[in-house]
Design an enzyme around this catalytic site. Structure first.
Site, PDB file in Angstrom:
ATOM      1  N   HIS A  37       0.844  -1.207   0.000  1.00  0.00           N
ATOM      2  CA  HIS A  37       0.000   0.000   0.000  1.00  0.00           C
ATOM      3  C   HIS A  37       0.871   1.247   0.000  1.00  0.00           C
ATOM      4  CE1 HIS A  37       0.965  -0.123   4.251  1.00  0.00           C
ATOM      5  NE2 HIS A  37       0.463   1.081   4.396  1.00  0.00           N
TER       6      HIS A  37
ATOM      7  N   LYS B 162       4.561  -1.801  11.907  1.00  0.00           N
ATOM      8  CA  LYS B 162       5.603  -0.979  12.544  1.00  0.00           C
ATOM      9  C   LYS B 162       5.797   0.332  11.779  1.00  0.00           C
ATOM     10  CE  LYS B 162       9.037  -3.507  13.767  1.00  0.00           C
ATOM     11  NZ  LYS B 162      10.275  -4.298  13.831  1.00  0.00           N
TER      12      LYS B 162
ATOM     13  N   ASP C 188       4.891   6.243  11.301  1.00  0.00           N
ATOM     14  CA  ASP C 188       4.724   7.100  10.120  1.00  0.00           C
ATOM     15  C   ASP C 188       5.934   7.071   9.189  1.00  0.00           C
ATOM     16  OD1 ASP C 188       2.131   7.970  10.635  1.00  0.00           O
ATOM     17  OD2 ASP C 188       2.834   9.497  12.042  1.00  0.00           O
TER      18      ASP C 188
ATOM     19  N   LYS D 233      10.234  -8.762   4.634  1.00  0.00           N
ATOM     20  CA  LYS D 233      11.291  -9.399   5.425  1.00  0.00           C
ATOM     21  C   LYS D 233      11.967 -10.460   4.579  1.00  0.00           C
ATOM     22  CE  LYS D 233      12.903  -9.036   9.597  1.00  0.00           C
ATOM     23  NZ  LYS D 233      12.904  -7.802  10.393  1.00  0.00           N
TER      24      LYS D 233
ATOM     25  N   SER E  69      16.582   3.889   8.982  1.00  0.00           N
ATOM     26  CA  SER E  69      16.720   3.369   7.617  1.00  0.00           C
ATOM     27  C   SER E  69      16.000   4.289   6.629  1.00  0.00           C
ATOM     28  CB  SER E  69      16.130   1.960   7.509  1.00  0.00           C
ATOM     29  OG  SER E  69      17.073   1.009   7.907  1.00  0.00           O
TER      30      SER E  69
END
Ligand code: NAD
Length: 468
Positions: free
Chosen positions: A65, A94, A99, A106, A362
């Protein structure tokens, strides 16, 4: 009470509990819950002795999404399709909670990294990356891996090099993976980001006098007795920041066993001892505990599981003495154990919130790679000069001579900005999930976090519509 299932079933159980508290329709909830794509691959590895071994690996993309999808790569013998799918789902929720505008993913390679030489690990990492490239499961706008259990900056450097070698001059190729070494366009502050985020989250939770009173604890982190299980990237840095923040480390655990000292353990001395002897056991002044799980039951205020999933189960949950559990690892508490802890009034700071510091930084690294400029490079000197002239103005107005005063850090560099952005993210997200918890009238931050995530993802799906 229902029995415990696989990791994915446990994530689904929590999802369903939270979904029932939203007003989303069943079809939308089903779409949010499902894992969209799973790629399973086997490939041969030529070992250093010339023998051939078949390696099994996976990449799961839970939700597109938002793109790219994002999630670490794990090297562990425990990797299964179920685990990778569960961890990918957790990544979706998460990212939503903090946000970060990514979907969840994964990856996992079923190996014990201790069994392989550095050359073999490089060959495994590069071949795995090649397989992802072939099936379009990696790319700056598609799917961006990062480190997880058993991987670190070296593997990320091999991934970016392999990707660049095959991407034929793609301008944003560096953004195909995060957690890279600084010299390979990584970002300062990524290495300890997850542990630092764990610290910010626990500190924020402990700062509420009202919440601490319910737990029979005083507000603030100072002198809180902490046990940490797993002293790898996440556990070590979480322990270090918690100790620096005033907490006392009364127990530490690794796979070989645990050590305890109610008067406190010096983390760096313990790490030095482990380096010299190969084990944390036998640390001077501490009591040895034969099993890593023994540490979970130690008398303490805050327990931080930072190793792997399924550590706190229906079997040991009733013996946990901590009043707060800070889930630094992914999935350390099974769904059955979670229910027992809730009944016992233990405050669980859930993984999908508490260890989101890694994906947050990240995200900053990805932004840095896309903009091709280090954070702070343009404004540091300008800010420094502006702050200095303001200071001089104050000096003139007050009659204090500030011209010879050495004041460092008047302008923020990349690391300052990363820490600040991470702290802001963890603090804001904590209050978001705490407010939702209050509005639902529950004492359950995990359910509140899932509700927060589901509501945000639902809005995204509703606005996007369905193609075709
Ligand atoms: P890591 O490989 O750096 O460290 C894991 C540590 O746990 C190692 O020191 C290992 O020896 C130890 N360990 C293994 N089995 C153990 C056991 N049974 N008992 C005690 N210790 C044990 O991995 P990491 O990156 O620190 O990841 C740890 C957890 O945090 C995982 O659940 C991972 O998914 C999660 N996580 C990691 C990041 C990240 O940025 N690295 C981000 C979010 C979540």
């Amino acid at each position: 009470m229902s029995t415990e299932f696989g990791f994915l079933a446990q994530v689904h159980r929590t999802f369903d509990r939270a979904a029932a508290l939203t007003d989303c329709c069943d079809g939308l909830l089903a779409q949010i819950r499902e894992c969209n794509s799973v790629y399973r691959v086997t490939f041969p590895l030529k070992r250093d002795d010339g023998t051939i071994e078949v390696i099994q690996a996976w990449r799961a993309e839970h939700s597109q999404h938002k793109l790219p999808t994002k999630g670490g790569i794990r090297f562990s013998t425990g990797v299964t399709e179920d685990e990778v799918m569960a961890l990918a789902a957790l990544m979706t929720y998460k990212c939503s909670v903090v946000d970060v505008p990514f979907g969840g993913a994964k990856g996992g390679v079923r190996i014990d990294r201790k069994e392989y030489s550095a050359d073999e690990l490089e060959r495994i990492t590069r071949r795995y990356t090649y397989e992802l490239i072939k099936k379009r499961f990696i790319g700056p706008g598609i799917d961006v891996p990062a480190p997880d259990y058993g991987t670190g900056p070296s593997e990320m450097a091999w991934i970016v090099d392999t990707y660049k070698s095959m991407s034929n001059g793609e301008q944003n190729a560096e953004a195909c993976v995060t957690g890279k070494p600084i010299e390979q366009e990584g970002i300062r502050g990524r290495l300890d980001a997850t542990g630092r985020g764990v610290f910010y989250g626990i500190r924020e939770a402990c700062s509420s006098a009202e919440d601490m009173k319910k737990l029979g604890l005083s507000p603030g982190l100072k002198d809180k007795r902490v046990v940490v299980q797993g002293l790898g990237n996440v556990g070590y840095h979480a322990a270090r920041h918690l100790a620096d923040g005033g907490a006392v480390l009364v127990g530490l655990a690794e796979w070989e066993g645990a050590i305890a000292n109610p008067n406190g353990l010096d983390l760096d001395d313990v790490m030095k001892h482990r380096k010299e002897t190969g084990s944390i056991l036998g640390f001077p002044g501490a009591t040895d505990l034969p099993h890593t799980t023994d540490a979970l039951e130690l008398d303490c205020d805050i327990l931080v599981p930072a190793a792997l999933e399924n550590q706190i189960t229906a079997e040991n949950a009733s013996r946990i003495q901590a009043r707060i559990i800070g889930e630094a690892a992914n999935g350390p508490t099974t769904a059955d154990a979670d229910e027992i802890l809730l009944e016992r009034g233990v405050r669980v700071l859930p993984d999908l919130y508490l260890n989101a510091g890694g994906v947050t930084v990240s995200y900053f690294e990805w932004l840095k790679n896309l903009s091709h400029v280090r954070f702070g490079r343009m404004e540091k000197r300008f800010d420094e000069a502006a702050h200095r002239s303001l200071l001089e103005e104050i000096g003139r107005a007050t009659g204090v001579d500030v011209s010879s005063t050495e004041i460092p850090d008047l302008g923020a560099d990349e690391e300052d900005l990363v820490h600040s952005g991470l702290e802001e993210t963890m603090v804001v997200a904590y209050h978001q999930i705490r407010d939702i918890e209050k509005s639902l009238g529950i004492d359950d931050l995990r359910t509140a976090s899932f509700v927060t995530a589901i509501k945000k993802i639902a809005i995204s799906y509703q606005e996007l519509g369905i193609f075709p």
